[in-house]
Design an enzyme around this catalytic site. Structure first.
Site, PDB file in Angstrom:
ATOM      1  N   LYS A  38      50.767 -15.825   1.862  1.00 21.65           N
ATOM      2  CA  LYS A  38      50.792 -14.353   1.822  1.00 21.65           C
ATOM      3  C   LYS A  38      50.261 -13.858   0.475  1.00 21.65           C
ATOM      4  O   LYS A  38      50.123 -14.645  -0.472  1.00 21.65           O
ATOM      5  CB  LYS A  38      52.225 -13.867   2.051  1.00 21.65           C
ATOM      6  CG  LYS A  38      53.218 -14.344   0.994  1.00 21.65           C
ATOM      7  CD  LYS A  38      54.662 -14.100   1.441  1.00 21.65           C
ATOM      8  CE  LYS A  38      55.644 -14.536   0.376  1.00 21.65           C
ATOM      9  NZ  LYS A  38      57.031 -14.495   0.842  1.00 21.65           N
ATOM     10  N   ARG A 135      67.490  -8.094   4.711  1.00 22.13           N
ATOM     11  CA  ARG A 135      66.121  -7.575   4.678  1.00 22.13           C
ATOM     12  C   ARG A 135      65.643  -7.329   6.100  1.00 22.13           C
ATOM     13  O   ARG A 135      65.455  -6.194   6.499  1.00 22.13           O
ATOM     14  CB  ARG A 135      65.220  -8.571   3.927  1.00 22.13           C
ATOM     15  CG  ARG A 135      63.828  -8.062   3.702  1.00 22.13           C
ATOM     16  CD  ARG A 135      63.043  -8.897   2.695  1.00 22.13           C
ATOM     17  NE  ARG A 135      62.699 -10.232   3.187  1.00 22.13           N
ATOM     18  CZ  ARG A 135      61.956 -11.111   2.490  1.00 22.13           C
ATOM     19  NH1 ARG A 135      61.502 -10.778   1.285  1.00 22.13           N
ATOM     20  NH2 ARG A 135      61.670 -12.307   2.984  1.00 22.13           N
ATOM     21  N   HIS A 165      66.218 -16.659   5.945  1.00 22.09           N
ATOM     22  CA  HIS A 165      65.634 -16.758   4.602  1.00 22.09           C
ATOM     23  C   HIS A 165      66.744 -16.751   3.558  1.00 22.09           C
ATOM     24  O   HIS A 165      67.631 -15.905   3.596  1.00 22.09           O
ATOM     25  CB  HIS A 165      64.678 -15.573   4.391  1.00 22.09           C
ATOM     26  CG  HIS A 165      63.856 -15.667   3.146  1.00 22.09           C
ATOM     27  ND1 HIS A 165      63.159 -16.793   2.788  1.00 22.09           N
ATOM     28  CD2 HIS A 165      63.601 -14.752   2.164  1.00 22.09           C
ATOM     29  CE1 HIS A 165      62.514 -16.577   1.644  1.00 22.09           C
ATOM     30  NE2 HIS A 165      62.770 -15.355   1.244  1.00 22.09           N
ATOM     31  N   ARG A 221      59.225 -23.783   4.618  1.00 20.59           N
ATOM     32  CA  ARG A 221      58.173 -22.842   4.205  1.00 20.59           C
ATOM     33  C   ARG A 221      57.918 -22.944   2.697  1.00 20.59           C
ATOM     34  O   ARG A 221      58.723 -22.493   1.893  1.00 20.59           O
ATOM     35  CB  ARG A 221      58.591 -21.412   4.581  1.00 20.59           C
ATOM     36  CG  ARG A 221      58.934 -21.246   6.072  1.00 20.59           C
ATOM     37  CD  ARG A 221      59.236 -19.798   6.415  1.00 20.59           C
ATOM     38  NE  ARG A 221      60.330 -19.231   5.656  1.00 20.59           N
ATOM     39  CZ  ARG A 221      61.614 -19.217   6.037  1.00 20.59           C
ATOM     40  NH1 ARG A 221      61.975 -19.740   7.199  1.00 20.59           N
ATOM     41  NH2 ARG A 221      62.523 -18.660   5.275  1.00 20.59           N
ATOM     42  N   TYR A 266      46.027   0.253 -29.767  1.00 25.03           N
ATOM     43  CA  TYR A 266      46.703   1.542 -29.517  1.00 25.03           C
ATOM     44  C   TYR A 266      48.054   1.605 -30.202  1.00 25.03           C
ATOM     45  O   TYR A 266      48.823   0.643 -30.145  1.00 25.03           O
ATOM     46  CB  TYR A 266      46.925   1.741 -28.019  1.00 25.03           C
ATOM     47  CG  TYR A 266      45.675   1.975 -27.221  1.00 25.03           C
ATOM     48  CD1 TYR A 266      44.887   3.107 -27.432  1.00 25.03           C
ATOM     49  CD2 TYR A 266      45.280   1.079 -26.230  1.00 25.03           C
ATOM     50  CE1 TYR A 266      43.741   3.333 -26.667  1.00 25.03           C
ATOM     51  CE2 TYR A 266      44.140   1.298 -25.467  1.00 25.03           C
ATOM     52  CZ  TYR A 266      43.374   2.431 -25.703  1.00 25.03           C
ATOM     53  OH  TYR A 266      42.253   2.654 -24.960  1.00 25.03           O
ATOM     54  N   CYS A 313      45.182  -3.836 -24.065  1.00 26.29           N
ATOM     55  CA  CYS A 313      44.531  -2.641 -23.505  1.00 26.29           C
ATOM     56  C   CYS A 313      44.192  -2.901 -22.037  1.00 26.29           C
ATOM     57  O   CYS A 313      44.463  -3.975 -21.511  1.00 26.29           O
ATOM     58  CB  CYS A 313      43.245  -2.327 -24.260  1.00 26.29           C
ATOM     59  SG  CYS A 313      43.394  -2.320 -26.052  1.00 26.29           S
ATOM     60  N   MET A 314      43.582  -1.926 -21.381  1.00 28.84           N
ATOM     61  CA  MET A 314      43.228  -2.111 -19.971  1.00 28.84           C
ATOM     62  C   MET A 314      42.191  -3.228 -19.801  1.00 28.84           C
ATOM     63  O   MET A 314      42.279  -4.014 -18.854  1.00 28.84           O
ATOM     64  CB  MET A 314      42.693  -0.801 -19.386  1.00 28.84           C
ATOM     65  CG  MET A 314      42.457  -0.878 -17.885  1.00 28.84           C
ATOM     66  SD  MET A 314      41.732   0.601 -17.196  1.00 28.84           S
ATOM     67  CE  MET A 314      43.083   1.755 -17.302  1.00 28.84           C
ATOM     68  N   ASP A 315      41.241  -3.287 -20.723  1.00 27.42           N
ATOM     69  CA  ASP A 315      40.108  -4.196 -20.529  1.00 27.42           C
ATOM     70  C   ASP A 315      39.909  -5.197 -21.661  1.00 27.42           C
ATOM     71  O   ASP A 315      39.003  -6.023 -21.590  1.00 27.42           O
ATOM     72  CB  ASP A 315      38.807  -3.391 -20.405  1.00 27.42           C
ATOM     73  CG  ASP A 315      39.007  -2.152 -19.581  1.00 27.42           C
ATOM     74  OD1 ASP A 315      39.376  -2.299 -18.408  1.00 27.42           O
ATOM     75  OD2 ASP A 315      38.853  -1.035 -20.116  1.00 27.42           O
TER      76      ASP A 315
HETATM   77  C1  LIG Z   1      57.716 -15.564   0.576  1.00 23.54           C
HETATM   78  C2  LIG Z   1      58.580 -16.259   1.544  1.00 23.54           C
HETATM   79  C3  LIG Z   1      58.718 -17.650   1.487  1.00 23.54           C
HETATM   80  C4  LIG Z   1      58.188 -18.491   0.348  1.00 23.54           C
HETATM   81  O1  LIG Z   1      59.061 -18.411  -0.754  1.00 23.54           O
HETATM   82  P1  LIG Z   1      58.785 -19.285  -2.057  1.00 23.54           P
HETATM   83  O2  LIG Z   1      59.941 -19.004  -2.939  1.00 23.54           O
HETATM   84  O3  LIG Z   1      57.513 -18.745  -2.641  1.00 23.54           O
HETATM   85  O4  LIG Z   1      58.648 -20.679  -1.621  1.00 23.54           O
HETATM   86  C5  LIG Z   1      59.420 -18.266   2.511  1.00 23.54           C
HETATM   87  N1  LIG Z   1      59.966 -17.531   3.516  1.00 23.54           N
HETATM   88  C6  LIG Z   1      59.864 -16.191   3.584  1.00 23.54           C
HETATM   89  C7  LIG Z   1      60.511 -15.457   4.709  1.00 23.54           C
HETATM   90  C8  LIG Z   1      59.176 -15.506   2.598  1.00 23.54           C
HETATM   91  O5  LIG Z   1      59.103 -14.171   2.661  1.00 23.54           O
END
Ligand SMILES: *Cc1c(COP(=O)(O)O)cnc(C)c1O
Length: 392
Positions: A38, A135, A165, A221, A266, A313-315
């Protein structure tokens, strides 16, 4: 391959492979891995990372429908899960491409079912269960179980997986995570008692893969650890060795001598107390380099630490090269990565600036081209300089 002369991020795909192999070794042989790519692979590039880990994963996970469709457009054909809720208007294209949305309300399930029936297909989905993150997900109780049965009885759709999760798996104290796991497994049992068998169960994130490999179940995951970072300083790093994946490199644009009393950047928050040599580096918060590193931390030049002077700075930003010999225009600068005995990790930037390592890599911006390496050779790159606005 283009030569970048301002700033670029090197993405070491061999390190990604090392990291996923390392995780695999820590898990039970029966646990498959899901590559979490993601947010454009945590800023590293979802497509090249997905390609690199293809031999090691059962599936991929992203956060949005668009991210899933991007993988599909690049020929990814293993299951792709969308971990976040998607608007019902996306169900059509997700079903067409076999992408798995998460489902946890009857409304979502009915919409997906309607679309699947219309397309005369079976749409697979994953059922989200809330065991303590608050969530998304069904409540892990009698009501939730009843709802799960109702959802799974709708035509045209099939629960391929069920997942939850962890909210605190990256903490040393695993009591909360143990409770979440127990809650999840109990809920799965409640469903089984109601005649509902869901093939794939998953709950582990990177922290659990490292510290609680028994939570691997069918799939685990892997997110942050793919990219060579530990979820927190509290996990048992020795269990899963990881190699950093992203290096951020630039080149000095200008070097000057300044006299005592002279302010830098700055706000004049830094004032020279002695004669100094100052190098300007053409990177700033407009590239995603955190502004909270103003006056904190350093970059590497000729293998040595060059402290950041005054505000980022920004750049551009300025660094102290008074004690580093032979620095001029085009001298290499490492903002993230190793030079000789010195190394700057993303976690260091987070620590110096009070930031968060996950966020720092996600925020490395579109102005920073990515160069992909295999066996230390560039095998591809990505930049956004040629993006155009068709309507303008
Ligand atoms: C982002 C996410 C993960 C991965 O988590 P990490 O800490 O980066 O391994 C796994 N499951 C869900 C539902 C997530 O949103």
């Amino acid at each position: 391959m283009k030569e970048y002369t301002r700033v670029f991020a090197e993405i070491d795909l061999d390190a990604v492979v090392f990291n996923i192999e390392s995780m695999k070794k820590n898990l039970a042989p029966g646990t498959g891995l899901v590559g979490v790519v993601k947010a454009d692979g945590y800023g590293h590039g979802s497509v090249p990372v997905a390609r690199a880990i293809a031999p090691y994963v059962e599936a991929y996970a992203v956060a949005t429908a668009e991210e899933a469709l991007l993988l599909h457009r690049h020929g990814v054909r293993k299951p792709v899960l969308v971990l976040g809720p998607v608007h019902k208007s996306h169900y059509k294209s997700l079903a067409e491409h076999g992408i798995r949305p998460v489902i946890f309300t009857l409304e979502q399930a009915k919409e997906l079912s309607k679309e699947a029936v219309r397309q005369k297909r079976t749409a697979d989905f994953h059922l989200a269960v809330d065991t303590g993150m608050s969530r998304i997900g069904l409540d892990a109780d009698e009501t939730g179980a009843g709802l799960a049965v109702e959802i799974c009885s709708l035509p045209g759709i099939r629960a391929e997986g069920i997942f939850t999760h962890f909210a605190r798996a990256d903490e040393e104290d695993k009591n909360w995570s143990d409770a979440q796991l127990a809650c999840f497994l109990h809920f799965v049992k409640m469903l089984e008692e109601r005649g509902l068998q869901i093939p794939v169960k998953h709950c582990a994130n990177s922290a659990a893969i490292i510290d609680m490999p028994k939570t691997g179940l069918d799939w685990a995951r892997a997110g942050i650890s793919l990219y060579g970072m530990y979820p927190s300083g509290e996990v048992a790093k020795e269990a899963v060795p990881l190699q950093p994946v992203m290096r951020l490199k630039s080149f000095v644009t200008y070097v000057k001598e300044i006299a005592p009393g002279r302010p830098v950047s700055y706000g004049g928050t830094f004032v020279a107390e002695e004669p100094m040599r100052v190098a300007t580096v053409p990177v700033g918060y407009g590239d995603g380099y955190p502004r909270n590193l103003s006056g904190r931390g350093f970059v590497l030049i000729r293998g040595q630490k060059a402290p950041i002077l005054g505000r980022v700075c920004m750049d551009q930003l300025m660094v102290d090269v008074t004690r580093i010999a032979d620095v001029g225009a085009d001298t290499k600068v490492t903002l993230i990565g190793r030079e000789g005995d010195n190394e700057i990790r993303v976690e260091d930037l987070a620590e110096w600036g009070g930031g968060f390592h996950y966020e720092i890599v996600c925020d490395i911006g579109k102005r920073v081209p990515r160069v992909y390496l295999r066996g230390n050779e560039a095998v591809g790159s990505k930049d956004y300089f040629e993006d155009v606005y068709p309507e303008f």
